[in-house]
Design an enzyme around this catalytic site. Structure first.
Site, PDB file in Angstrom:
ATOM      1  N   ARG A 211       0.763  -1.103   0.024  1.00  0.00           N
ATOM      2  CA  ARG A 211       0.028   0.196   0.023  1.00  0.00           C
ATOM      3  C   ARG A 211       0.808   1.364   0.027  1.00  0.00           C
ATOM      4  O   ARG A 211       0.336   2.290   0.380  1.00  0.00           O
ATOM      5  CB  ARG A 211      -1.080  -0.051   1.105  1.00  0.00           C
ATOM      6  CG  ARG A 211      -1.997  -1.211   1.160  1.00  0.00           C
ATOM      7  CD  ARG A 211      -3.100  -1.331   1.831  1.00  0.00           C
ATOM      8  NE  ARG A 211      -3.637  -2.525   1.704  1.00  0.00           N
ATOM      9  CZ  ARG A 211      -3.361  -3.676   2.330  1.00  0.00           C
ATOM     10  NH1 ARG A 211      -2.530  -3.349   3.198  1.00  0.00           N
ATOM     11  NH2 ARG A 211      -4.037  -4.633   1.994  1.00  0.00           N
TER      12      ARG A 211
ATOM     13  N   ARG B 172     -15.711  -2.630   7.853  1.00  0.00           N
ATOM     14  CA  ARG B 172     -15.780  -3.715   6.923  1.00  0.00           C
ATOM     15  C   ARG B 172     -17.411  -4.186   7.372  1.00  0.00           C
ATOM     16  O   ARG B 172     -18.045  -4.710   6.525  1.00  0.00           O
ATOM     17  CB  ARG B 172     -14.956  -4.749   7.241  1.00  0.00           C
ATOM     18  CG  ARG B 172     -13.655  -4.636   6.619  1.00  0.00           C
ATOM     19  CD  ARG B 172     -13.480  -5.622   5.201  1.00  0.00           C
ATOM     20  NE  ARG B 172     -13.279  -6.834   5.648  1.00  0.00           N
ATOM     21  CZ  ARG B 172     -12.154  -7.401   5.753  1.00  0.00           C
ATOM     22  NH1 ARG B 172     -10.987  -6.669   5.685  1.00  0.00           N
ATOM     23  NH2 ARG B 172     -11.810  -8.871   5.979  1.00  0.00           N
TER      24      ARG B 172
ATOM     25  N   ASN C  52      -9.483  -8.941  12.031  1.00  0.00           N
ATOM     26  CA  ASN C  52     -10.376 -10.037  12.553  1.00  0.00           C
ATOM     27  C   ASN C  52      -9.533 -10.902  13.474  1.00  0.00           C
ATOM     28  O   ASN C  52      -8.418 -11.153  13.472  1.00  0.00           O
ATOM     29  CB  ASN C  52     -10.928 -11.031  11.148  1.00  0.00           C
ATOM     30  CG  ASN C  52      -9.582 -11.550  10.759  1.00  0.00           C
ATOM     31  OD1 ASN C  52      -8.905 -10.933   9.986  1.00  0.00           O
ATOM     32  ND2 ASN C  52      -9.562 -12.828  10.697  1.00  0.00           N
TER      33      ASN C  52
ATOM     34  N   TRP D 187      -8.005  -8.344  -3.025  1.00  0.00           N
ATOM     35  CA  TRP D 187      -8.975  -9.237  -2.668  1.00  0.00           C
ATOM     36  C   TRP D 187      -9.948  -9.292  -3.959  1.00  0.00           C
ATOM     37  O   TRP D 187     -10.445 -10.715  -4.375  1.00  0.00           O
ATOM     38  CB  TRP D 187      -9.667  -9.158  -1.301  1.00  0.00           C
ATOM     39  CG  TRP D 187     -10.375 -10.356  -1.056  1.00  0.00           C
ATOM     40  CD1 TRP D 187     -10.770 -11.500  -1.451  1.00  0.00           C
ATOM     41  CD2 TRP D 187     -11.023 -10.386   0.215  1.00  0.00           C
ATOM     42  NE1 TRP D 187     -11.415 -12.312  -0.729  1.00  0.00           N
ATOM     43  CE2 TRP D 187     -11.760 -11.590   0.625  1.00  0.00           C
ATOM     44  CE3 TRP D 187     -10.909  -9.466   1.793  1.00  0.00           C
ATOM     45  CZ2 TRP D 187     -12.497 -12.122   1.551  1.00  0.00           C
ATOM     46  CZ3 TRP D 187     -11.560  -9.979   2.757  1.00  0.00           C
ATOM     47  CH2 TRP D 187     -12.209 -11.190   2.744  1.00  0.00           C
TER      48      TRP D 187
ATOM     49  N   ASP E 180     -15.360 -12.250   9.566  1.00  0.00           N
ATOM     50  CA  ASP E 180     -14.227 -11.679   8.993  1.00  0.00           C
ATOM     51  C   ASP E 180     -14.284 -10.171   8.790  1.00  0.00           C
ATOM     52  O   ASP E 180     -14.043  -9.472   7.687  1.00  0.00           O
ATOM     53  CB  ASP E 180     -13.888 -12.308   7.785  1.00  0.00           C
ATOM     54  CG  ASP E 180     -12.585 -11.734   7.269  1.00  0.00           C
ATOM     55  OD1 ASP E 180     -11.501 -11.475   8.338  1.00  0.00           O
ATOM     56  OD2 ASP E 180     -12.153 -11.491   5.864  1.00  0.00           O
TER      57      ASP E 180
ATOM     58  N   GLU F 144      -5.305 -14.185   8.278  1.00  0.00           N
ATOM     59  CA  GLU F 144      -5.679 -15.450   7.828  1.00  0.00           C
ATOM     60  C   GLU F 144      -4.797 -16.702   8.263  1.00  0.00           C
ATOM     61  O   GLU F 144      -4.853 -17.815   7.765  1.00  0.00           O
ATOM     62  CB  GLU F 144      -5.910 -15.456   6.534  1.00  0.00           C
ATOM     63  CG  GLU F 144      -7.154 -14.578   6.091  1.00  0.00           C
ATOM     64  CD  GLU F 144      -7.639 -13.423   6.583  1.00  0.00           C
ATOM     65  OE1 GLU F 144      -6.737 -12.491   6.039  1.00  0.00           O
ATOM     66  OE2 GLU F 144      -8.370 -13.039   7.695  1.00  0.00           O
TER      67      GLU F 144
ATOM     68  N   ASP G 261     -13.002  -7.515   9.581  1.00  0.00           N
ATOM     69  CA  ASP G 261     -11.852  -6.622   9.858  1.00  0.00           C
ATOM     70  C   ASP G 261     -11.986  -5.238  10.322  1.00  0.00           C
ATOM     71  O   ASP G 261     -12.878  -4.581   9.441  1.00  0.00           O
ATOM     72  CB  ASP G 261     -10.969  -6.654   8.836  1.00  0.00           C
ATOM     73  CG  ASP G 261      -9.680  -7.901   8.802  1.00  0.00           C
ATOM     74  OD1 ASP G 261     -10.591  -9.098   8.412  1.00  0.00           O
ATOM     75  OD2 ASP G 261      -8.464  -7.506   8.742  1.00  0.00           O
TER      76      ASP G 261
END
Lengths: 600, 600
Positions: free
Chosen positions: B132, B347, B278, B559, B320, B194, B322
């Site tokens: 990023r 999210r 998460n 994603w 999930d 994850e 986050d």
């Protein structure tokens, strides 16, 4: 004669009628419509000239980017898109993806074809994983894959109509050139001159891909499709076994003379024209003789492959001056006489003008004043060396011998021009030639042939001519007299194909990534734009929705850009190009992108 | 308070004085100069708002592409460039190349940094090989590599000043987020939720890269740097061991709560703000309890890492959702009272407004009306569930249990918004939010933890809300009341960061590849341009040579674009995104390109 220059407007719907009875008639009509770009050079004469003239010398400075499209593939993007109706067809280097893009919708993807190819083909591609593009005919798009598969795709759906294997990558044979559709045949060449491939052109039936004929560059007359009596060389019959009798023993079987350029076709004469490449190996001592018919201009009958005439430009090559560069067909008045000419800018640095009806040599002059390996071509028709270049001993790698580094030869092996195609404007009568301005040191050494292994036999380094900085020029050439009219220097070789237009503007791209527009008469720069990556693609123009567009693929690579493309850093790698073009890394990085321009 | 909004003009030469005594002072000065874009969000308050106003709602329709630059890297390009003086700094996904480009020369490459990284890090990057971006301070450019190496590069030369390893890819720890420079420290998070990574933020000395402090998201107070008495949660002390006492056994050691968002900083309060992700695994049955402090808004002191306050948005996550998304600092009048607010679009589909001085919850409302997993947050300060979302049983994967496919949950796991940062315009008082409009089926299953292996424990599929086609909206949000002011539908999620400008124009990119400009007041589309690939980068603006420019990285992936980026076709792959976003393949292909726009 400007035989394809009448504009007719066909509706988009009419364009893609599959199964047209005569693919050639459809193609001739399509190329008469300046709104389309239906074959690699726009039309059969290889002029890369468009009648479109919305974009002019006066307004080209206002050109804007209309839309862009990333191909998803890195490495060198040679060639350019086709435009038929509302659809643009874009190809990529290995893995040779083909996209059909919707011109009504900023290039939305209508279909995508991605062949499965064995990546082991990559190491047998001498000079990057390039592919020079697509052809169209009979409702199909034709692609010659790296692995030599010639595939026909339904132009509407991308479904495979047929495919055929043209060669064997295990022997170093690869596909890099665009197929060419002539009448009811798809004609395709072969690459692999650095692997001892014996060059050939092969015609396949456009309907089902069945092989119709194959003509080799060397070998028995039955292989070359040469008629000892009817096929002429500078006006005389070539005589029997001309494809073997200038070779030692069976060296012709690994003789090179590959065929990966842009072919042209004269429907009136029913002849197509192309060039053959270097003899294998690059070590001249290893292959005595003239090595016919490497380094040759060919005129063949597309119906049966029979050879009408040949002209060998560089007998017994000592520098890798492949003769594959395109033959441009234009009719010119030379010495008060209208001639059906063929114009060719050879790797060896000479610009040739021939009579394409019979192969008569009209002009042969240096198109880069730095060319030093020859003092010129013997133009005395009564001389025993008529038509041959006079070689300067100092720059003769044969004369200097094996394991001797011949220094300061100009041009370098990649020639004063390589595959990057020139353009011709019938308006100015000038040819627009993207050139390399590069010299070399060349040291031949003995090499043994092993199928599928490099068969080069020389070590090279490349550099600009002593005392100069620019490694390229974009020139205008008078092919009637063999003179440079104007010359625009460029920091690097101009490895992009040129486009001439009726708007009086000529376009080309640079290895740094600029698309440039110059005045066709003066060469004055009118516009430049930095595309995402170095340009080795060819500039295309078309009209859609009433507007003229200019399109070009960027994506640095090719022989000149092989250092960036393959991540090489040893200066002698890439046959000397890595060191020669090391400065490119200060300007650009990899990435295939189509950039489409138009006026606001 | 608009504390960074005064424009001052610094000469380019003055900008890159290395070794400035207080990096923070230099940074505050630089971000006051609207011509620069010196940190990921433009300035510390994360507003992504520029005072530049050459480009206005009236003239943005005439925007043109000025120049372009291919990064040479495929896959998803998140983040955006920095601009300091005459230099633009551009980064890429793995292998995390950094380019310094010369703005005086159409992006000529001044230097390039390409780290050598073990490609085995790629399989432990959950959602594409994204990075990023960069930060600047003390004459250095900071990059957090995929392999968690934090490297400081001399901004003038690209030479490595220092580097330090922030994590261990062997345990699933990776670097994807931009570093953030605050005062004399470089602060960086960690990815790997994850893979059962325990999230943390770490501060390194800007001079030499020595670690100063690290604060974990869960664990003993000595690890989290939480003070049981002084650190508050909704106004009350959190009490001892808050980072362990809502976990079963030692599950907090593999507890998730990673920290890969865009951090903001308030110099007056000397607090920086970020969110944690998460809890691991995605199977809620396997980890009873609230799983503090996953899914939490954090306010930390940059000097020592001490936590001032926390607010957990989604206790015991079941989807999930986050909490990593950015915290935007803006001062707003709420109910007649001027508040130092923090605004966050989670999210989980709720837009939160908090008082950033103390973490008081002011507003929590759905920013996508389709959000259905909750009926809303309990805002009754006297309620025992104050501040907690009320969960709907039908969409509770905990309630439905393991190996049960809970259908129709909105939003999907990638949330009503993911990392794509929103913008705020103090002129309109509105937040501009790129959103996902996607629902899911979610089936949790039991999973065993193995270091470095995926620790997901759920199978997903994603799709647009029933009966709808658009998978995204670009919305304007009133954070004072928690209401959508206008909403522009998009076919796919808007995965690009927004930019608000004083010209009354808001910019964002789309997954198809369009850069769009809309009217800040009405959302009316004023301009769009198809860049080479899908946009998941963030829009930047700067001024150079007297002209305002807008720049954005395209390069589809992340994603949402993982199917294209990683070549996946199984619809359930990419945690359900491959099937959900399959239509993207009809619009775009891979390729990292910077496109720079300006007025003619």
């Amino acid at each position: 004669m400007r035989y394809f220059l009448t504009t007719t407007c066909l509706s988009a719907a009419a364009l893609l009628v599959a199964g047209t009875a005569n693919a050639n008639e459809e193609l001739i009509k399509l190329q008469q419509d300046a709104k389309q770009w239906v074959m690699p050079a726009g039309n059969y004469n290889n002029q890369r000239y468009s009648q479109l003239k919305q974009i002019t010398a006066d307004n080209v400075g206002k050109l804007q980017v209309a839309w862009t499209f990333s191909t998803g593939v890195l490495r060198g993007h040679e060639g350019g898109p086709l435009v038929i109706g509302d659809t643009m067809y874009v190809h990529t280097p290995f893995p040779n993806i083909v996209y059909a893009l919707d011109l009504k919708n900023d290039g939305k993807i209508l279909w995508k074809y991605e062949p499965k190819q064995d990546p082991n083909v990559i190491p047998v591609m001498c000079c990057d994983t390039v592919n020079r593009g697509l052809s169209y005919g009979d409702g199909k798009i034709f692609l010659h894959q790296a692995d030599t598969t010639l595939v026909a795709l339904d132009a509407k759906t991308g479904n495979v109509a047929w495919s055929v294997k043209n060669g064997d990558p295990g022997k170093g044979e690869t596909g890099t050139s665009a197929p060419h559709v002539i009448k009811d045949k798809v004609i395709v060449g072969i690459s692999g001159g650095e692997f001892g491939v014996r060059g050939s052109v092969t015609a396949y039936n456009i309907k089902d891909g069945k092989q119709v004929w194959r003509g080799y560059s060397m070998g028995p007359d039955s292989d070359t499709l040469i008629d000892p009596q009817k096929t002429t060389n500078l006006g005389k019959p070539v005589g029997p076994n001309s494809g073997t009798n200038t070779w030692q023993g069976e060296q012709w079987k690994i003789g090179g003379g590959t065929t990966w350029g842009w072919y042209s076709y004269d429907p009136d004469l029913n002849l197509f024209y192309y060039g053959s490449g270097n003899p294998s190996t690059w070590n001249p001592k290893q292959r005595p003789g003239d090595n016919r018919w490497s380094m040759t201009v060919w005129a063949r009958d597309p119906d049966n492959g029979q050879v009408r005439w040949v002209y060998q430009m560089t007998p017994h090559d000592e520098w890798d001056f492949d003769g594959v560069n395109e033959m441009i067909l234009a009719d010119q008045n030379i010495g008060g006489q209208n001639r059906k000419t063929l114009v060719h800018f050879d790797r060896n640095g000479l610009g040739y003008t021939l009579d394409r009806t019979n192969g008569e040599l009209l002009v042969a002059q240096k198109f880069d004043p730095k060319v030093n390996w020859t003092t010129g071509v013997d133009m005395d028709k009564n001389s025993p060396t008529y038509g041959r270049p006079k070689v300067v001993d100092q720059y003769s790698t044969e004369h200097n011998g094996e394991d001797v580094n011949s220094k300061g030869i100009c041009p370098a092996a990649l020639g004063s021009k390589d595959e990057q195609p020139a353009a011709y404007s019938p308006d100015t009568g000038l040819f627009y030639v993207p050139t390399n301005h590069v010299c070399m040191d060349y040291e031949p050494f003995r090499v043994r042939y092993t199928a599928g292994q490099p068969y080069v036999g020389a070590t090279l380094s490349m550099y600009p001519p002593p005392g100069e900085q620019n490694m390229g020029n974009f020139i205008a050439w008078d092919a009637k007299t063999g003179k440079i009219v104007w010359s625009d220097p460029e920091e690097f070789s101009v490895w992009s194909g040129a486009l001439a237009t009726a708007g009086g503007v000529v376009f080309y791209g640079t290895l740094e990534g600029y698309l440039k527009a110059v005045d066709a008469k003066t060469g004055k720069q009118l516009y430049k734009f930095k595309t995402p990556s170095g340009i080795i693609g060819n500039v295309t123009t078309y009209e859609h929705g009433g507007k003229q567009y200019v399109a070009v693929l960027s994506g640095v690579g090719g022989w000149a850009g092989i250092g960036l493309a393959a991540g090489l850093t040893d200066p002698t790698a890439g046959l000397g190009a890595v060191g020669g073009y090391a400065g490119l890394r200060n300007y650009t990085a990899l990435g295939g992108t189509l950039t489409v321009f138009t006026l606001p």
